[in-house]
Design an enzyme around this catalytic site. Sequence first.
Site, short mmCIF file in Angstrom:
data_model
loop_
_atom_site.label_atom_id
_atom_site.label_comp_id
_atom_site.label_asym_id
_atom_site.label_seq_id
_atom_site.Cartn_x
_atom_site.Cartn_y
_atom_site.Cartn_z
N SER A 209 0.84 -1.20 0.00
CA SER A 209 0.00 0.00 0.00
C SER A 209 0.87 1.25 0.00
CB SER A 209 -0.93 -0.03 1.22
OG SER A 209 -1.89 0.99 1.14
N ASN A 210 0.34 2.39 0.39
CA ASN A 210 1.13 3.63 0.45
C ASN A 210 0.61 4.48 1.61
OD1 ASN A 210 -1.06 5.45 -0.56
ND2 ASN A 210 -0.88 4.08 -2.33
N HIS A 211 1.17 5.69 1.73
CA HIS A 211 0.92 6.51 2.93
C HIS A 211 -0.34 7.39 2.84
CE1 HIS A 211 4.68 5.40 4.73
NE2 HIS A 211 5.34 5.75 3.64
N SER A 212 -1.14 7.27 1.83
CA SER A 212 -2.31 8.17 1.73
C SER A 212 -3.25 7.95 2.93
CB SER A 212 -3.07 7.92 0.43
OG SER A 212 -4.28 8.64 0.44
N ALA A 277 -4.57 7.48 -4.12
CA ALA A 277 -3.21 7.06 -4.45
C ALA A 277 -3.29 5.56 -4.74
CB ALA A 277 -2.27 7.35 -3.28
#
Length: 404
Positions: A209-212, A277
Site C-alpha cells: 500500500s502507500n501513505h495516503s 493514491a
Amino acid sequence: MGLAGKRILLGITGSIAAYKSAFLTRLLIKEGAEVQIIMSTSALDFISPLTLATLSKRPVLHEFQKDETGVWNNHVELGLWADLMIFAPLSANTLAKMANGQCDNLLLATYLSARCPVWFAPAMDLDMYQHPAVRKNIQTLQSFGHKLLDAESGELASGLSGQGRMMEPESIIDELKQFFEKEQDFKGKKVGLTMGPTQEALDPVRFISNHSSGKMGYALAEALIERGAEVWVISGPVSIPVNKEKFHWEDVHSAQEMFQAAKAVHTQLDVMIFAAAVADYAPASVASEKIKKQGEFLEIQLKKNVDIAQELGKLKKPNQLHVGFALETVNEEENAQEKLSRKNFDLIVLNSMKEKGAGFRLDTNRVTIFSKGGQKVVSEIAPKKEIAGLILDEIKRESSWTLV
Ligand code: PMT
C-alpha cells in the site's frame, strides 16, 4: 439570497468578547437569518441571556431540557436544525473540549451532534493564543473540517496589544454571505471521487500500500457536499473520522475493486475526481496461506494494475469533467502535464513530496493546478479543506455550467 432563511446556531462561550456576539446576532437577524443561541455556563457571566434573546427573538439555551415526554434530546434536534454552527467568541477552554470530544454542557453536546458546517472565532489574550496547546487544538478543529475565523490583532482586554481579538461581527457576516452564496454553486451536480490508498493483497495477512490517509479526498468530499453536490465516494481503507451518511459511500481495498466501483457510477456523473493514491502494481498472485519465513531473500512478482483514471478517461463524454492528482518527486510540472494529457484530465492537481507542509497524511497542502487549456494556479500552504475549496473553484471555472 445572502443569509435570508439560513438557520444559524450561535455558540457563545466565556470571554469578554461575548459583547460582540450581541452585535453579531443583530446583524444576522437584519440579514434575515434565523438565530438560535446556546451559551456555555461561563458565558452567562459576561452577557445577559435576556439581551441575546431579545435580539435573536428566541429563547436562549444553556442547559439540557426535558421535553413534555421527559426526553433529553434537544441537542440532537438543534444539531440537525442548523445550516451552520458558529462559535463566537470561542474561549480556550471550550476550544480544548471540542478538540477532545468532551461533552459537559448543552453547547458541546449540540456541537457533537451537528451535521452542518462548523465555524469558530477564537478570542483570548495574545500569549494564550500562541500557546502550543491552543495552536494544536485549533489545528485539530481545522482537521475536522471546521473553519477558523482567525483572531485579529489590536488592543486586548488585558491592556496588552497583539493577536487575540475576536473577528469583528461585520467581517463574520461578509464571510457567511460569501459561504452561502458559494454553497449553491454545485447544486444539482453529480460528482464522483476516489480517495485514500489501495491495498494489494500478498497473502491473507499482508498487503502492499502507500501513505495516503484520505484527508485530501475527504476534504474535497465535504466541500462538495457543503456546496450542494451529490457525491459518490469510492474510498480505499482509511482510518480518519468520516461521516459516510452524507454521501453515496463505497469502501474498497484493491485498485481492481476501486475501478469496478468507479466504472459503475461514472456514466451518470458531471465530474469525476481521482484523488486516490492507487498502487500501480499488485502482486501477480495472492498466496492462499500466510507466506512462511524462508531464506535471506523473498522475491515477489508484481503485475501492472488497471489505471482507473486512464480507462475512465477513454469513456469520458463531452459534458463530463475529469480532475486528476499527481504526487511527484522529480520533474514535477513536466510529469503532471504528461499525466494531464495521457489520462484525458481537464485539470490536474500537483502536490509535491518535497514541500514542507504538503502531501501525504498532513492536514495542510500546497498545490499547483494545471488546466488542459494551459492555465496554472498556485496555492499557498493551507488546510486541506481550503485547498479543496480552491480546487472546486477551478472546476467551476473550467466547466461550462450556468451558475445558479
Ligand atoms: O490522502 P492524503 O494523505 O491526504 O494525501 C493526499 C494525496 C497526496 C494522496 C493526494 O492528494 C494525491 O496526490 N493523490 C494522487 C497520488 C498519486 O500517486 O497519483 P499518481 O501520480 O500515481 O496518479 C495520477 C492520477 O491517476 C491520480 O489522479 C490517481 O488517482 C490516478 N491513478 C493512478 C494510478 C492508477 N492505477 N489509477 C489511477 O486512477
